[in-house]
Design a protein around this motif. Structure first.
Motif, PDB file in Angstrom:
ATOM      1  N   PRO A 196     -40.935  73.106 -42.945  1.00  0.00           N
ATOM      2  CA  PRO A 196     -40.856  73.985 -41.764  1.00  0.00           C
ATOM      3  C   PRO A 196     -41.716  73.509 -40.604  1.00  0.00           C
ATOM      4  N   ILE A 197     -42.918  73.005 -40.900  1.00  0.00           N
ATOM      5  CA  ILE A 197     -43.796  72.546 -39.821  1.00  0.00           C
ATOM      6  C   ILE A 197     -43.180  71.351 -39.101  1.00  0.00           C
ATOM      7  N   LEU A 198     -42.616  70.411 -39.859  1.00  0.00           N
ATOM      8  CA  LEU A 198     -41.991  69.244 -39.241  1.00  0.00           C
ATOM      9  C   LEU A 198     -40.763  69.634 -38.422  1.00  0.00           C
ATOM     10  N   ALA A 199     -39.964  70.585 -38.927  1.00  0.00           N
ATOM     11  CA  ALA A 199     -38.784  71.024 -38.178  1.00  0.00           C
ATOM     12  C   ALA A 199     -39.188  71.706 -36.871  1.00  0.00           C
ATOM     13  N   LEU A 200     -40.223  72.555 -36.934  1.00  0.00           N
ATOM     14  CA  LEU A 200     -40.695  73.213 -35.709  1.00  0.00           C
ATOM     15  C   LEU A 200     -41.256  72.194 -34.722  1.00  0.00           C
ATOM     16  N   ALA A 201     -41.952  71.184 -35.229  1.00  0.00           N
ATOM     17  CA  ALA A 201     -42.478  70.155 -34.337  1.00  0.00           C
ATOM     18  C   ALA A 201     -41.352  69.386 -33.662  1.00  0.00           C
ATOM     19  N   ALA A 202     -40.273  69.102 -34.403  1.00  0.00           N
ATOM     20  CA  ALA A 202     -39.142  68.389 -33.819  1.00  0.00           C
ATOM     21  C   ALA A 202     -38.510  69.186 -32.682  1.00  0.00           C
ATOM     22  N   VAL A 203     -38.327  70.482 -32.893  1.00  0.00           N
ATOM     23  CA  VAL A 203     -37.728  71.317 -31.846  1.00  0.00           C
ATOM     24  C   VAL A 203     -38.680  71.473 -30.666  1.00  0.00           C
ATOM     25  N   ALA A 204     -39.968  71.605 -30.937  1.00  0.00           N
ATOM     26  CA  ALA A 204     -40.941  71.787 -29.858  1.00  0.00           C
ATOM     27  C   ALA A 204     -41.044  70.564 -28.959  1.00  0.00           C
ATOM     28  N   LEU A 205     -40.760  69.385 -29.487  1.00  0.00           N
ATOM     29  CA  LEU A 205     -40.847  68.165 -28.693  1.00  0.00           C
ATOM     30  C   LEU A 205     -39.642  67.949 -27.785  1.00  0.00           C
ATOM     31  N   LEU A 206     -38.551  68.676 -28.012  1.00  0.00           N
ATOM     32  CA  LEU A 206     -37.340  68.447 -27.224  1.00  0.00           C
ATOM     33  C   LEU A 206     -37.514  68.778 -25.743  1.00  0.00           C
ATOM     34  N   PRO A 207     -38.148  69.910 -25.364  1.00  0.00           N
ATOM     35  CA  PRO A 207     -38.362  70.127 -23.916  1.00  0.00           C
ATOM     36  C   PRO A 207     -39.191  69.025 -23.267  1.00  0.00           C
ATOM     37  N   VAL A 208     -40.187  68.517 -23.980  1.00  0.00           N
ATOM     38  CA  VAL A 208     -40.982  67.408 -23.443  1.00  0.00           C
ATOM     39  C   VAL A 208     -40.100  66.167 -23.275  1.00  0.00           C
ATOM     40  N   ALA A 209     -39.206  65.933 -24.239  1.00  0.00           N
ATOM     41  CA  ALA A 209     -38.298  64.789 -24.145  1.00  0.00           C
ATOM     42  C   ALA A 209     -37.391  64.915 -22.928  1.00  0.00           C
ATOM     43  N   ALA A 210     -36.884  66.110 -22.669  1.00  0.00           N
ATOM     44  CA  ALA A 210     -36.013  66.304 -21.504  1.00  0.00           C
ATOM     45  C   ALA A 210     -36.774  66.107 -20.200  1.00  0.00           C
ATOM     46  N   ALA A 211     -38.033  66.533 -20.169  1.00  0.00           N
ATOM     47  CA  ALA A 211     -38.816  66.424 -18.932  1.00  0.00           C
ATOM     48  C   ALA A 211     -39.264  65.000 -18.644  1.00  0.00           C
ATOM     49  N   THR A 212     -39.358  64.167 -19.665  1.00  0.00           N
ATOM     50  CA  THR A 212     -39.873  62.806 -19.481  1.00  0.00           C
ATOM     51  C   THR A 212     -38.779  61.743 -19.479  1.00  0.00           C
ATOM     52  N   THR A 213     -37.519  62.139 -19.406  1.00  0.00           N
ATOM     53  CA  THR A 213     -36.405  61.184 -19.411  1.00  0.00           C
ATOM     54  C   THR A 213     -35.887  60.981 -17.995  1.00  0.00           C
ATOM     55  N   ASP A 214     -35.889  59.767 -17.530  1.00  0.00           N
ATOM     56  CA  ASP A 214     -35.392  59.415 -16.200  1.00  0.00           C
ATOM     57  C   ASP A 214     -33.989  58.835 -16.346  1.00  0.00           C
ATOM     58  N   LEU A 215     -32.990  59.668 -16.151  1.00  0.00           N
ATOM     59  CA  LEU A 215     -31.608  59.241 -16.354  1.00  0.00           C
ATOM     60  C   LEU A 215     -31.167  58.201 -15.331  1.00  0.00           C
ATOM     61  N   HIS A 216     -31.751  58.226 -14.141  1.00  0.00           N
ATOM     62  CA  HIS A 216     -31.322  57.289 -13.096  1.00  0.00           C
ATOM     63  C   HIS A 216     -31.762  55.856 -13.405  1.00  0.00           C
ATOM     64  N   ALA A 217     -32.676  55.685 -14.363  1.00  0.00           N
ATOM     65  CA  ALA A 217     -33.165  54.342 -14.687  1.00  0.00           C
ATOM     66  C   ALA A 217     -32.338  53.661 -15.765  1.00  0.00           C
ATOM     67  N   MET A 218     -31.250  54.266 -16.214  1.00  0.00           N
ATOM     68  CA  MET A 218     -30.451  53.678 -17.291  1.00  0.00           C
ATOM     69  C   MET A 218     -29.764  52.395 -16.839  1.00  0.00           C
ATOM     70  N   ASP A 219     -29.719  51.446 -17.768  1.00  0.00           N
ATOM     71  CA  ASP A 219     -29.000  50.202 -17.540  1.00  0.00           C
ATOM     72  C   ASP A 219     -27.947  50.040 -18.628  1.00  0.00           C
ATOM     73  N   GLY A 220     -27.532  48.803 -18.895  1.00  0.00           N
ATOM     74  CA  GLY A 220     -26.477  48.571 -19.872  1.00  0.00           C
ATOM     75  C   GLY A 220     -26.830  48.953 -21.290  1.00  0.00           C
ATOM     76  N   TRP A 221     -28.124  49.122 -21.604  1.00  0.00           N
ATOM     77  CA  TRP A 221     -28.520  49.558 -22.939  1.00  0.00           C
ATOM     78  C   TRP A 221     -28.320  51.053 -23.144  1.00  0.00           C
ATOM     79  N   GLY A 222     -28.101  51.787 -22.081  1.00  0.00           N
ATOM     80  CA  GLY A 222     -27.778  53.196 -22.211  1.00  0.00           C
ATOM     81  C   GLY A 222     -28.979  54.104 -22.343  1.00  0.00           C
ATOM     82  N   LEU A 223     -28.785  55.199 -23.068  1.00  0.00           N
ATOM     83  CA  LEU A 223     -29.768  56.277 -23.119  1.00  0.00           C
ATOM     84  C   LEU A 223     -31.054  55.868 -23.813  1.00  0.00           C
ATOM     85  N   ALA A 224     -30.987  54.993 -24.794  1.00  0.00           N
ATOM     86  CA  ALA A 224     -32.164  54.692 -25.607  1.00  0.00           C
ATOM     87  C   ALA A 224     -33.307  54.121 -24.783  1.00  0.00           C
TER      88      ALA A 224
END
Length: 650
Positions: A67-95
Motif C-alpha cells: 500500500p505504501i508503494l502504491a500510494l507513493a506511485a500515485v502521489a508522484l504523478l502530479p509532480v511528473a505532470a508538472a515537470t514534463t516539458d512536452l514542447h521539448a520532445m524530439d524523435g525519441w518521443g515522450l520518454a
C-alpha cells in the motif's frame, strides 16, 4: 442333568454346550478348568478435539509495504505532470522529456505489485489495486502528463460520433468505418444521455480504463488455463508490459477486444470441456490399448463429428452464459471489421478439437455476420470490398507494415526497431510456454489460438495488419509466457529476483515504445479550440483540409464540411505542399505544431518548413492568414476580384 444346564457366576448366566459338558466329564477331579490369559490392554487416552491447523504465515512488513508503494506511485504523478516539458520532445518521443518523478512513479508501481505477490498471504484486493496503479503509471502516463488526449485518430473518431449524434443516422459517402457504426452510436447515446456536447475527458482517460478491463479478461483467462493464485496476476502484468500496439485509444477496436476477451473467457472457462467416448475414456477418438489403430483421417473426422461432453454447470447457469456469449458475438459484428474474424476463427478451433461445447454459438456468429455484411454493409462490399480483402501480395503487406515504417530520425528508427523486436521476444517466450504447457497438460490448443490471427496476413488490410496479428494473439501469448516464467522460477526460487528486475525494466521500455510518436501525436487544448472555432466559422459545404494528417482537425464537422478528395501523389498535403495545395485548392487550410514536428522528425524536413509553406501561399495571393500562433495557423482562400463591369456603350 440336561444338555442345557447353566452355571451361575454372579449375575451372568451362560448356556453350556454339549462339547463343554464332555470336556468337564473327562477332566480329572480337583483340576480346575484352564483359562486363557488375554493381553493387557493399555487404557486409551480420552479423545479430545482434533489438532489445530498450523497458523497462516504472518505477512509482516508486506502488510504495509505494497500500500505504501502504491500510494507513493500515485502521489508522484502530479509532480511528473508538472515537470514534463512536452514542447521539448524530439524523435525519441515522450520518454526523453519525463522527469525523475515520472520514472520513480513507474518503479514504485512495479514494486507495489511485486511486494504484494511476494507476500506470504497475497491479498486479491491489494493485487487489484496495485495492478490498477501500474496501468495508470505506464499505459496511462500520457493521459497524466498531457493536457488532452493524443492521437489524431481518437479525435477523428470523436468527430464521427459527433456526426452521428447530430444526424441520428450514419452519414454516407464519408468514411468506410461508418458501415460499422455500433461504437459511434453507443457513444452518441452516452453523450446525449449525459447532457454533454464533447467527449474530451473520455478521450483522454479511455486508454488506461480500457486496458484495465482487458487486464481483468486476461486474469480470468489465466485462471482457467494456468490455475494457481499468483500466475494469473503475472500473466496480466506481462500482457500490460507487452502491449505496445496502442490500439487502446478511443476506438471500435478497443471495445471489440473487450467483447472478444469476454467470449474467450466463457469458452475456456465455464463452457470448456473435453471429448470422450461412450465409455468415458479421455482422449477420444484415440483407440483403446488392444484395439486396431484407426487411420488418421478417420480419427480427425470422428473427432470433428463427435460432440464434446456437456459442461458440469447447472442448466440455468449454462443458459445464462450461452446467452451472454451470444450477445457479445452479435454485438461485435457491427462494431469492427476484423474482430469478428478473429473470434470466430478461435471458436472454430476450440469446437473442432473438442475443447468448447458451443457449436451453436459458432453458427450464430457466422449467420449474424453474413446477414449484417450482405444487408447492412451492402454498399461497402459492392464498392470498397478491397479494403478488407486487399491484395494477395504478402510482400506488399510486409512492405507497408514493416519496411515503409522504418523512417525518421535516429530516435524514430530505434523505437520502430524495438517495435519489431518486442513481438519476436513475445513469440519466443510464448513458444517456451507452449512447451511447458504441453509437458504438463499434453495440450497445444493455446498456441493454435495465437496462430489463428496470422490469417490476416493473407489480406492486404494495410500497414496495420501486423499490429492486428500481434494484438489478437497477445492475450494467449502472454498467458503462455507467464507459464514459462513460472516454470523458470519453480526450478530455483531465488530467480524471482531476476523476474522482478525484468519487470522493472519492461515497463519503462513500454513507455519509450508507446510514446515514440508523441512528438507529432501530442495535442494541446488551444489546438482543439482552434479546430472547433475554424469549423464553426466556416460556412457548411466548404472544404477544410489540414496541411498534414495529424492534429485534431476532424474533431467536428465531418458531416458538414468536405475533408478533401484523392489527388495523385498527395495522400496528405505535406507530401508536396505547394503542388498538392494547388491541385486540391481547399477553401480553408489549417496546420498545427504536430504537423511541423511530423515533418521534421519523421519526414526529414527542415525546421520551420510549415512557416515557409505559409509564406509562399500568402505571397502567391491565393490565401490569407486569418490566425497564427507559432506553428498553429489558419489560412483562407482569397476571393478573386470581380471583373470590372462593362461600361455603357462599350
Amino acid at each position: 442333568m440336561t444338555s442345557t444346564d447353566t452355571r451361575s457366576t454372579g449375575d451372568d448366566r451362560r448356556p453350556r454346550s454339549d462339547v463343554d459338558q464332555a470336556t468337564t466329564a473327562m477332566r480329572p477331579a480337583g483340576v480346575d478348568a484352564p483359562t486363557t490369559m488375554l493381553q493387557a490392554q493399555q487404557p486409551r487416552p480420552r479423545s479430545g478435539p482434533p489438532p489445530a491447523p498450523p497458523a497462516p504465515p504472518e505477512p509482516g512488513i508486506y502488510r504495509w509495504l505494497s500500500p505504501i508503494l502504491a500510494l507513493a506511485a500515485v502521489a508522484l504523478l502530479p509532480v511528473a505532470a508538472a515537470t514534463t516539458d512536452l514542447h521539448a520532445m524530439d524523435g525519441w518521443g515522450l520518454a526523453t522529456v519525463l522527469g525523475p518523478a515520472a520514472w520513480a512513479s513507474v518503479l514504485c508501481a512495479v514494486a507495489a505489485c511485486v511486494a504484494e505477490l511476494w507476500s506470504p498471504r497475497p491479498r486479491i484486493p491489494m493485487l487489484s489495486t496495485a495492478t490498477g496503479v501500474l496501468i495508470l503509471c505506464s499505459v496511462g502516463m500520457p493521459s497524466v502528463v498531457e493536457p488532452v488526449a493524443r492521437f489524431t485518430t481518437a479525435w477523428l473518431l470523436a468527430g464521427f460520433t459527433d456526426a452521428l449524434a447530430h444526424d441520428g443516422i450514419p452519414p454516407t459517402g464519408i468514411d468506410a468505418r461508418f458501415y460499422w457504426p455500433a461504437f459511434f452510436a453507443q457513444w452518441a447515446f452516452f453523450r446525449d444521455a449525459g447532457g454533454v456536447e464533447q467527449l474530451d475527458s473520455v478521450l483522454r482517460w479511455f486508454p488506461p480504463v480500457v486496458v484495465t478491463v482487458w487486464a481483468i479478461g486476461i486474469y480470468a483467462l489465466a485462471r482457467s488455463m494456468l490455475g494457481g493464485s499468483r500466475a494469473p496476476w503475472a500473466a496480466a502484468w506481462l500482457f500490460i508490459g507487452l502491449n505496445w500496439i496502442e490500439q487502446d485509444y478511443f476506438s471500435p477496436q478497443a471495445t471489440g477486444i473487450v467483447l472478444m476477451l469476454t467470449v474467450l473467457t466463457f469458452a475456456l472457462g465455464p463452457l470448456a470441456t473435453r471429448r470422450t467416448d461412450s465409455a468415458g475414456v479421455p482422449g477420444w477418438p484415440f483407440p483403446h490399448p488392444d484395439s486396431k489403430r484407426l487411420p488418421l483421417l478417420r480419427r480427425w473426422l470422428v473427432s470433428a463429428m463427435t460432440p464434446p461432453n456437456r459442461p458440469s454447470l447447472p442448466p440455468r447457469q449454462l443458459l445464462l452464459i450461452y446467452f451472454c456469449a451470444a450477445l457479445c458475438l452479435v454485438a461485435v459484428i457491427p462494431e469492427h471489421q476484423l474482430t469478428p474474424f478473429a473470434i470466430i476463427g478461435q471458436l472454430v478451433v476450440l469446437a473442432v478439437v473438442g475443447r468448447f461445447r458451443g457449436r451453436g454459438l459458432v453458427l450464430l456468429a457466422m449467420v449474424a455476420f453474413a446477414v449484417y455484411f450482405v444487408i447492412s454493409a451492402r454498399e461497402f462490399w459492392i464498392t470498397q470490398l478491397s479494403l478488407i480483402t486487399g491484395s494477395d501480395d504478402a510482400g506488399a503487406a510486409l512492405q507497408a507494415g514493416v519496411a515503409d515504417r522504418l523512417t525518421g530520425d535516429t530516435g524514430q528508427v530505434v523505437v520502430k526497431y524495438l517495435r519489431i523486436l518486442m513481438p519476436g521476444l513475445t513469440w519466443m517466450l510464448a513458444i517456451v510456454g507452449a512447451w511447458v504447457y504441453w509437458r504438463r497438460k499434453r495440450d497445444l490448443v493455446p498456441i493454435a489460438l495465437a496462430v489463428v490471427p496470422m490469417a490476416f496476413a493473407a489480406q492486404g488490410y494495410g500497414g496495420e495488419v501486423f499490429l492486428r496479428i500481434v494484438l489478437y494473439g497477445l492475450p494467449v501469448l502472454s498467458i503462455l509466457g507467464a507459464d514459462a516464467l513460472r516454470a523458470f522460477v519453480r526450478r530455483k526460487r531465488s530467480r524471482e529476483v531476476v523476474l522482478a528486475i525484468g519487470m522493472a525494466a519492461l515497463f519503462p521500455l513500454l513507455i519509450l515504445i508507446r510514446g515514440g510518436n508523441d512528438a507529432y501525436q501530442v495535442v494541446y487544448p488551444q489546438e482543439v479550440a482552434l479546430a472547433r472555432q475554424t469549423i464553426e466559422t466556416t460556412p457548411p459545404g466548404q472544404e477544410i483540409l489540414p496541411l498534414g494528417n495529424v492534429g485534431p482537425y476532424g474533431v467536428e464537422g465531418i458531416d458538414t464540411h468536405s475533408m478533401g478528395s484523392v489527388v495523385e501523389g498527395c495522400s496528405e498535403l505535406s507530401d508536396d505542399p505547394i503542388r498538392c495545395i494547388e491541385a486540391e485548392s481547399p477553401d480553408v487550410l489549417i496546420t498545427f505544431t504536430s504537423v511541423e514536428k511530423q515533418g521534421v522528425v519523421l519526414n526529414g524536413m527542415q525546421p520551420g518548413w510549415t512557416l515557409e509553406v505559409i509564406r509562399q501561399l500568402v505571397a502567391s495571393g491565393q490565401y490569407v492568414v486569418t490566425y497564427q500562433d507559432g506553428f498553429d495557423a489558419v489560412l483562407k482562400k482569397t476571393v478573386p476580384a470581380a471583373p470590372p463591369a462593362p461600361t455603357a456603350g462599350g
